[in-house]
Design a protein around this motif. Structure first.
Motif, PDB file in Angstrom:
ATOM      1  N   VAL A  27       0.863  -1.187   0.000  1.00  0.00           N
ATOM      2  CA  VAL A  27       0.000   0.000   0.000  1.00  0.00           C
ATOM      3  C   VAL A  27       0.897   1.233   0.000  1.00  0.00           C
ATOM      4  O   VAL A  27       1.779   1.371   0.829  1.00  0.00           O
ATOM      5  N   LEU A  28       0.677   2.100  -0.955  1.00  0.00           N
ATOM      6  CA  LEU A  28       1.468   3.337  -1.035  1.00  0.00           C
ATOM      7  C   LEU A  28       0.609   4.514  -0.607  1.00  0.00           C
ATOM      8  O   LEU A  28      -0.557   4.604  -0.990  1.00  0.00           O
ATOM      9  N   ASP A  55       5.831  13.321  -0.964  1.00  0.00           N
ATOM     10  CA  ASP A  55       6.345  12.255  -0.101  1.00  0.00           C
ATOM     11  C   ASP A  55       5.524  10.994  -0.307  1.00  0.00           C
ATOM     12  O   ASP A  55       4.299  11.031  -0.254  1.00  0.00           O
ATOM     13  N   VAL A  56       6.199   9.872  -0.534  1.00  0.00           N
ATOM     14  CA  VAL A  56       5.498   8.601  -0.712  1.00  0.00           C
ATOM     15  C   VAL A  56       6.066   7.593   0.285  1.00  0.00           C
ATOM     16  O   VAL A  56       7.273   7.393   0.357  1.00  0.00           O
ATOM     17  N   VAL A  57       5.168   7.002   1.074  1.00  0.00           N
ATOM     18  CA  VAL A  57       5.614   5.939   1.984  1.00  0.00           C
ATOM     19  C   VAL A  57       4.882   4.655   1.626  1.00  0.00           C
ATOM     20  O   VAL A  57       3.780   4.667   1.086  1.00  0.00           O
ATOM     21  N   GLU A  58       5.537   3.540   1.966  1.00  0.00           N
ATOM     22  CA  GLU A  58       4.956   2.223   1.714  1.00  0.00           C
ATOM     23  C   GLU A  58       4.520   1.666   3.052  1.00  0.00           C
ATOM     24  O   GLU A  58       5.303   1.608   3.996  1.00  0.00           O
ATOM     25  N   ARG A  59       3.222   1.304   3.117  1.00  0.00           N
ATOM     26  CA  ARG A  59       2.692   0.806   4.405  1.00  0.00           C
ATOM     27  C   ARG A  59       2.666  -0.703   4.389  1.00  0.00           C
ATOM     28  O   ARG A  59       2.175  -1.319   3.446  1.00  0.00           O
ATOM     29  N   SER A 107       3.471  -0.740  10.035  1.00  0.00           N
ATOM     30  CA  SER A 107       4.697   0.045   9.925  1.00  0.00           C
ATOM     31  C   SER A 107       4.765   0.681   8.545  1.00  0.00           C
ATOM     32  O   SER A 107       4.199   0.171   7.578  1.00  0.00           O
ATOM     33  N   THR A 108       5.443   1.796   8.476  1.00  0.00           N
ATOM     34  CA  THR A 108       5.639   2.439   7.181  1.00  0.00           C
ATOM     35  C   THR A 108       7.126   2.581   6.936  1.00  0.00           C
ATOM     36  O   THR A 108       7.918   2.708   7.864  1.00  0.00           O
TER      37      THR A 108
END
Lengths: 425, 298
Positions: A279-280, A310-314, A318-319
């Motif tokens: 999931v991004l 900003d892009v994080v991967e969940r 946790s990310t």
């Protein structure tokens, strides 16, 4: 007084824990079958899900009540179900998916029309009822010596670790229906392909010709679809793939004895389907002129600007920062003027420096990112671009020197001639 | 002693019996086996005439990468037996696996007069996996659920040619397998090409014409007085007014210059108004002095 405070705190904690874990409804052929799929169900529960196992005919199940959904995800392991008990029908399940929730369903060769039509609503065309996937070269012989050519040991998994996990040496055991997806589908993914020598056939009917015959890699054994609202649907052609028997099986394929990768693949796929991996989340879209800090109302043509997001991967709870070089940014007005990849700094900030085109109008930043196995990133942001002001052009032009000279000489001549005119005697 | 001999003899008999029974066990089950015979590989032109015809025996490969033209077809015929008797297996297929991408196209065998006929051509391959010219592995697959071991006969490789126009009746659909799917939706990069600035005439032209524009000034201020004998005799009539007038006029011209270079109209107009008033007054004084002088003379 203190007791009230403690009560309040306890309620808060209870609410927090209830909110944190997601709930899954598992519908089986009947509730007694729960022991057949116990390892799969325990595996989902171990990933911090609250699992509710029911038979599909149970009339007390309610997916939706007064507009709120009771469950976050749905697992359908009842291939022969013609209709569902309680308040569930095909339209309810489609509304469930439309509101962003996920469905994992498995069928078998005795699939009912209701399940087939549900799968086709998801975009997966299952083969006709009664067909089986045969493979006379990659079939598995179970430990008790029985060989069944419909028990296929498939190794062609899609190479996306977020979906199915790392490379496996063992095959995935499968028995059931093959499916096919439209070649132009952008949302569907073939997760497990049948081996090259496999084909899908109803033994009571004559063998079809390709391309109507599903054969080889084009026959999909597990298909995953991610809808445009990022809801995920997985259609597995064989429900036995999720059973304890297949998880624990020790089989002989050809001449090699091996265990199966079913447990790892099924649990990994279930976690992906329930939005626990891949999931991004994109946030913090900002842009500014180079050399300034604040976000301007708009740009002028030929400005140097910088765009950041900003892009994080969940993954579960946790990310971590997302690392990839293929997110493209489009700067477009009716059609893209600029399409360039964003660079990331390993901390999850993606940025791009570019020069605004020399066309003025209303542009928009457009990110439409879809990487197989990850959720879609769709962001747009409008920004007007104005032309040059009258005083932003070159001040003095060399080709205007004759005109400057003539005006200046006119003034000087007037001044000088004044003397001659006034004082000549 | 005798006891030992008896036990040894018993051991020997036991061993013989065991081996005998083991042999019986392997012979007794009679595992069914498929056999293929009369395998013929023919490359036929569109009109039915054969370009090349090869007889093959399992498991030797016969195709040494011949070219199959776009309109020609590759045909394989074979007879299938199970444990010696004619048999109709469930799967008799010809698989053409592309060496470049690993995608495979298939043809299903039809029973004609006791032998299976399989035929595949470029149009059929295009219908299944799209236009993919190049080398293909040709493999014959024969299998049946009642036979534990299927026959995978690699006939060799062939090179398929595709015509430029699509020969299939439907447009080619691209097949999707787990390994053959796009990873992302990346599109070609677009860099904006900025408009090239307009071409300007050479600088020399400007300088020449600027010089030409200044030429009359030079002529008027330097040559004409010398040629015509202009004098400034009337200057002494009112020297102060003259200085003020011409100074004010010069200041107006300087104001024009400064307005062109730096000021805007809002700043210039008051200054121009004030200066203009000054110039008008001093000019009136000067002109009245000059005309008074002229009247005095006359």
């Amino acid at each position: 007084m203190a007791r009230l405070v403690y009560l309040g705190l306890a309620l808060l904690v209870a609410l927090q824990s209830a909110c944190a874990s997601k709930s899954v409804l598992v519908l089986l052929q009947n509730a007694n079958e729960a022991s057949k799929y116990s390892q799969f169900i325990d595996g989902i529960a171990a990933a911090e899900f609250v699992v509710d196992v029911r038979g599909y005919k149970d009339s007390s199940i309610k997916l939706r009540e007064y507009g709120t959904w009771h469950y976050d995800d749905l697992v359908l392991l009842a291939p022969k179900a013609e209709g569902f008990g309680g308040g569930i029908d095909q339209q309810t399940i489609l509304d469930f998916v439309d509101s962003g929730h996920n469905v994992l369903m498995a069928v078998s060769s005795d699939v009912s029309e209701a399940m087939r039509s549900l799968a086709s609503e998801f975009g997966v065309d299952l083969d006709d009822k009664g067909t089986k996937v045969y493979d006379h070269f990659n079939y598995a012989t179970t430990a008790d010596g029985k060989s069944d050519h419909t028990l296929v040991a498939a190794k062609d998994l899609v190479k996306i670790p977020v979906m199915v996990g790392g490379p496996y040496k063992e095959p995935v055991l499968f028995r059931g229906l093959a499916a096919t997806i439209s070649a132009s589908s952008e949302l569907a993914t073939v997760v497990l392909s049948a081996p090259a020598s496999a084909y899908s056939h109803d033994p009571r009917k004559p063998l079809l010709e390709p391309p109507s015959l599903l054969v080889g890699g084009g026959a999909s054994l597990i298909t995953a679809v991610q809808a445009r609202n990022n809801a995920r649907m997985v259609v597995a052609g064989g429900v036995e793939m999720f059973s304890n028997d297949f998880f624990d099986a020790q089989v002989t394929v050809g001449r090699t004895k091996t265990s199966t990768a079913n447990r790892a693949v099924c649990l990994s796929l279930a976690r992906w389907a329930f939005q626990e991996s891949g999931v991004l989340v994109a946030s913090g879209l900002r842009h500014h002129l180079l050399g300034q800090a604040e976000q301007p109302w708009g740009y002028r043509v030929n400005d140097e600007v910088e765009f950041l997001v900003d892009v994080v991967e969940r993954e579960g709870n946790s990310t971590r920062p997302y690392k990839s070089d293929d997110i493209q940014l489009e700067f477009t007005m009716l059609s893209p003027y600029i399409r360039l990849p964003l660079q990331h700094d390993n901390q999850g900030t993606f940025s791009l420096r570019f020069k605004v085109p020399d066309v003025y109008g209303v542009f928009k930043y457009d990110i439409d990112y879809s990487r197989r196995g990850y959720s879609y990133i769709k962001l747009t942001h409008q920004v007007p671009v104005r032309p040059f002001k009258h005083n932003e052009y070159e001040r003095f032009l060399t080709c205007a020197y004759p005109y400057y000279a003539s005006a200046l000489s006119m003034m000087a001549g007037f001044f000088g001639l004044g003397f001659f005119y006034l004082y000549h005697k | 002693m005798a006891h030992q001999r008896w036990s040894l003899a018993l051991l020997l008999v036991h061993a013989v019996l065991l081996t005998a029974s083991a042999q019986d066990a392997s012979d007794g089950h009679l595992v069914a086996e498929l056999g293929i015979s009369d395998v013929k590989v023919v490359i036929k032109k569109a009109d039915g005439s054969a370009i090349s015809s090869l007889a093959a025996t399992y498991p030797k490969a016969v195709l040494a990468n011949p070219q199959v033209p776009a309109s020609a077809s590759l045909e394989v015929s074979l007879a299938v037996k199970k444990s010696g008797e004619a048999f109709k297996p469930q799967q008799v297929m010809l698989m053409l696996r592309s060496k470049s991408l690993g995608l495979a196209a298939y043809a299903v065998g039809k029973l004609k007069g006791g032998a299976y006929q399989l035929s595949i051509n470029a149009a059929a391959v295009e219908k299944q996996i799209g236009k993919l010219p190049g080398e293909y592995d040709v493999v014959l697959l024969v299998g049946d659920p009642s036979v534990p071991k299927g026959i995978e006969y690699g006939l060799g490789t062939a090179e398929l040619m595709f015509s430029a126009a699509s020969t299939a009746s439907e447009p080619a659909a691209v097949v999707r397998t787990a390994d053959f799917q796009s990873v992302n939706n990346i599109k070609p990069e677009i860099h904006h090409i900025f408009r090239a600035p307009e071409k300007r005439p050479p600088v020399v032209v400007s300088y020449v014409f600027a010089g030409l524009a200044l030429l009359p000034l030079v002529v008027v201020l330097l040559y004409v007085p010398a040629a015509t004998g202009v004098n400034f005799k009337a200057f002494s009539a009112a020297p102060l007014a003259s200085l003020l007038f011409h100074g004010g006029l010069a200041a107006m011209l300087v104001l024009y210059l400064v307005f062109w270079l730096r000021l805007n109209l809002v700043q210039t107009l008051p200054l121009a108004g004030a200066l203009g008033l000054f110039v008008a007054v001093s000019g009136y004084l000067l002109l009245s002095a000059l005309s008074a002088q002229r009247l005095k003379k006359d």
